[in-house]
Design a protein around this motif. Structure first.
Motif, PDB file in Angstrom:
ATOM      1  N   ASP A 198       0.859  -1.175   0.000  1.00 39.92           N
ATOM      2  CA  ASP A 198       0.000   0.000   0.000  1.00 39.92           C
ATOM      3  C   ASP A 198       0.897   1.228   0.000  1.00 39.92           C
ATOM      4  O   ASP A 198       1.984   1.208   0.548  1.00 39.92           O
ATOM      5  CB  ASP A 198      -0.883  -0.016   1.252  1.00 39.92           C
ATOM      6  N   GLU A 199       0.429   2.307  -0.623  1.00 41.67           N
ATOM      7  CA  GLU A 199       1.279   3.491  -0.728  1.00 41.67           C
ATOM      8  C   GLU A 199       1.401   4.235   0.592  1.00 41.67           C
ATOM      9  O   GLU A 199       2.319   5.007   0.790  1.00 41.67           O
ATOM     10  CB  GLU A 199       0.711   4.447  -1.769  1.00 41.67           C
ATOM     11  N   ARG A 221      -5.979  -0.137  -5.232  1.00 42.47           N
ATOM     12  CA  ARG A 221      -5.199   0.509  -6.275  1.00 42.47           C
ATOM     13  C   ARG A 221      -5.862   0.314  -7.623  1.00 42.47           C
ATOM     14  O   ARG A 221      -6.468  -0.731  -7.872  1.00 42.47           O
ATOM     15  CB  ARG A 221      -3.812  -0.132  -6.353  1.00 42.47           C
TER      16      ARG A 221
END
Lengths: 148, 455
Positions: B405-406, B439
């Motif tokens: 995950d960013e 995403r």
């Protein structure tokens, strides 16, 4: 009701802007074919005479800047930042790039990065900025050292 | 008599011609000067405009922060935060268009970006989840406000000074290292004022993060051993070596490396190889030559790459991406465990389409990230995921994928749903346990144009 709709559409727009839209898993984000050519012109102006991997490395640094929050978030923004690149200041950017510069630009855009995410490079023999030596050197490729 | 007359005539002609030439020369010189002056004014106008946009955006940031601080409704808060977020990006773009040494303004632009990321975080993590903002979040916004106020006041003061004294940004470009400039010292003043504030601590989840590489296991090898490993690798797969040498030893990175250059005997082309100091893995290899068009298909190139990888000892890899042009194809492989594609452990190869040679190879991600994971079964089924997809998406395939995950540490088990919408192909990664869309990645490419080259 109307207001709620407005808010929701605003949120949708914000999220649409924010969601990162990589156009491949392996590459570094969404870049057009014009971006590739622009990058090739930068590589040609900055790293002519360097080995292929040195050209890929220069392209990778420019794209790492695009991804980094300290720098503009587009290829053109990074390239045309006043004083950032000699090739832009002295107009060498406007020369036609070599085939190897184009291939190196494509490689950088497809995610190849021999610099481990470096944000700076300089030629230790000719660098005039004192500040640049405060960067941590990550690697050296051809005439350039690369650092963060 | 006639002779003097003729002489006089000649002299007159010469005089007239030289006068004429002089006039032309002066006129030309003036014209050149005017053109030069116009160009310089044009450049200066651009800088002035960027500066005004910067002041304007900072004014907006201040206003929107105040707007958020005063509002009691969720709608107004979201609107204020969204506008704030937009203005910050405007301000940073303008700042980047000014001929200033940006390293000197690092604190200022970093804090502006923090304000943007924080507002985005509040929208994304709090307000969209129907949560109320807590006191500490209000306090943080207030802290941002105080700093922006300083920047805004300073900028409007610089603006007054520029107007009063006709200061020019273009002069900054010709400044010597230790020369003084009113504009420059004004900007330095902003930076030093921001520096006096305590750093605003941001909680986890506000800033984007990169997955940390794991330390490579294995013994530390010597330079000579690294050169020998690089030579073995090259001779094993590619050809004879004329020369080899250690170019650089790097320990600054989390992944310490030896950089080795080889010269291929046959065509004298240089080869760049990186060997990890621990364990002696060949991390990356790059070589180059001119390509003679394509005689192989992408499928044939994929076969060659797969053979190479199996000789390197890899098992259970799957191709996730190929990007081909006339000369070569870039192939990306990831490991598959229990049917789950592990996206962070990538291996990349570039195969020439004229003779099938492997030109570049990179397994850094695999070596620094791969480990035996304990992947648990997903809570949601394929059918449950598919029933909740956007009805506009024409689904083509679905499979399990482990992705990062960013904004948060760790990996998430997702269903990767590929499909088509408005003529473009997308991969949507939906959390296999919560059903949240993590995403969205666009897979289709833009139009490719043909560009000129110098050779």
């Amino acid at each position: 009701m109307h207001k709620k709709f407005l808010i929701i559409s605003l949120i949708v727009i914000i999220l649409a802007l924010v969601v990162e839209q990589n156009n491949s898993y392996a590459g570094k984000g969404t870049y057009s074919s014009n971006d590739t050519y622009m990058l090739a012109k930068m590589i040609n102006g900055e790293a002519r005479g360097e080995p292929y991997v040195g050209m890929v490395a220069v392209g990778a640094v420019i794209l790492n800047r695009v991804e980094d929050k300290k720098f503009p978030d587009t290829v053109y923004g990074v390239c045309f930042q006043p004083g950032a690149f000699d090739a832009v200041s002295d107009g060498q950017y406007y020369l036609e790039p070599s085939q190897s510069a184009i291939n190196a630009a494509k490689a950088a855009i497809n995610g190849w990065d021999p610099t481990y995410g470096s944000l700076y490079y300089w030629n230790p023999k000719t660098a005039t900025s004192k500040w640049i030596w405060s960067r941590t050197i990550i690697t050296q490729i051809g005439e350039h050292v690369f650092g963060v | 008599m006639q002779n003097t007359n003729r002489k006089l005539k000649t002299v007159t002609i010469i005089l007239l011609v030289s006068l004429f030439l002089n006039v032309i020369a002066i006129w030309g010189y003036q014209r050149l000067n005017t053109n030069q002056a116009r160009l310089e004014i044009g450049v200066e106008n651009g800088y002035q405009r960027s500066f005004l946009e910067l002041s304007d955006d900072v004014e907006q940031i201040k206003l929107q922060l105040a707007h958020v601080l005063v509002s009691a409704s969720k709608e107004q808060t979201i609107l204020g935060l969204a506008n704030l977020w937009r203005s910050v990006y405007g301000a940073i773009n303008s700042l980047n268009s000014l001929p200033l040494v940006l390293e000197e303004l690092e604190q200022t632009s970093a804090f502006l970006r923090d304000a943007a990321e924080y507002s985005y975080y509040l929208i994304r993590d709090k307000l969209l989840d129907e949560q109320q903002m807590a006191a500490q979040e209000w306090n943080k916004l207030e802290e941002f406000y105080e700093r922006v106020k300083v920047v805004q006041e300073e900028l409007s003061q610089i603006q007054a000074q520029i107007l009063n004294e006709s200061l020019r940004f273009s002069d900054l470009a010709n400044l010597e290292d230790d020369e003084e400039s009113a504009i420059l010292s004004a900007f330095r003043n902003i930076e030093s004022q921001i520096d006096t504030f305590p750093v605003i601590e941001l909680e986890e989840g506000v800033r984007k993060i990169e997955p940390e590489p794991r330390e490579i296991e294995g013994d530390l090898i010597s330079e000579q051993a690294a050169i020998a490993l690089a030579e073995d690798f090259y001779q094993n797969f590619f050809g004879e070596i004329a020369e080899s040498k250690l170019e650089f030893t790097s320990t600054a990175n989390k992944t310490p490396i030896y950089v080795i250059s080889l010269i291929n005997s046959e065509d004298r082309e240089p080869v760049y190889i990186e060997v990890s100091q621990h364990g002696g893995h060949i991390l990356q290899m790059y070589r180059y030559r001119f390509f003679a068009g394509s005689t192989l298909s992408v499928e044939e190139a994929e076969k060659i790459a797969e053979e190479f990888l199996s000789k390197m000892g890899f098992k259970n890899l799957a191709l996730i991406d190929n990007i081909a042009d006339n000369d070569s194809v870039d192939l990306t492989f990831v490991p598959v465990e229990k049917g789950v594609y592990i996206y962070s452990d990538m291996i990349k190869l570039m195969v020439a389409l004229d003779n099938g040679e492997i030109m570049s190879f990179d397994q850094t991600s695999y070596i620094t990230r791969h480990y035996q994971r304990n992947i648990e079964a997903p809570k949601l089924s394929k059918e449950e995921i598919l029933s909740k997809m956007n009805p506009n998406l024409k689904v083509q395939s679905i499979r399990l994928a482990l992705i990062t995950d960013e904004y948060s540490v760790g990996e998430y088990l997702t269903y990767e749903v590929r499909g088509e919408v408005v003529g473009e192909t997308f991969a949507v990664f939906v959390d296999a346990n919560s059903g949240m869309e993590r995403r969205i990645v666009r897979l289709s490419e833009d139009t490719q144009y043909q560009f000129n080259t110098s050779d």
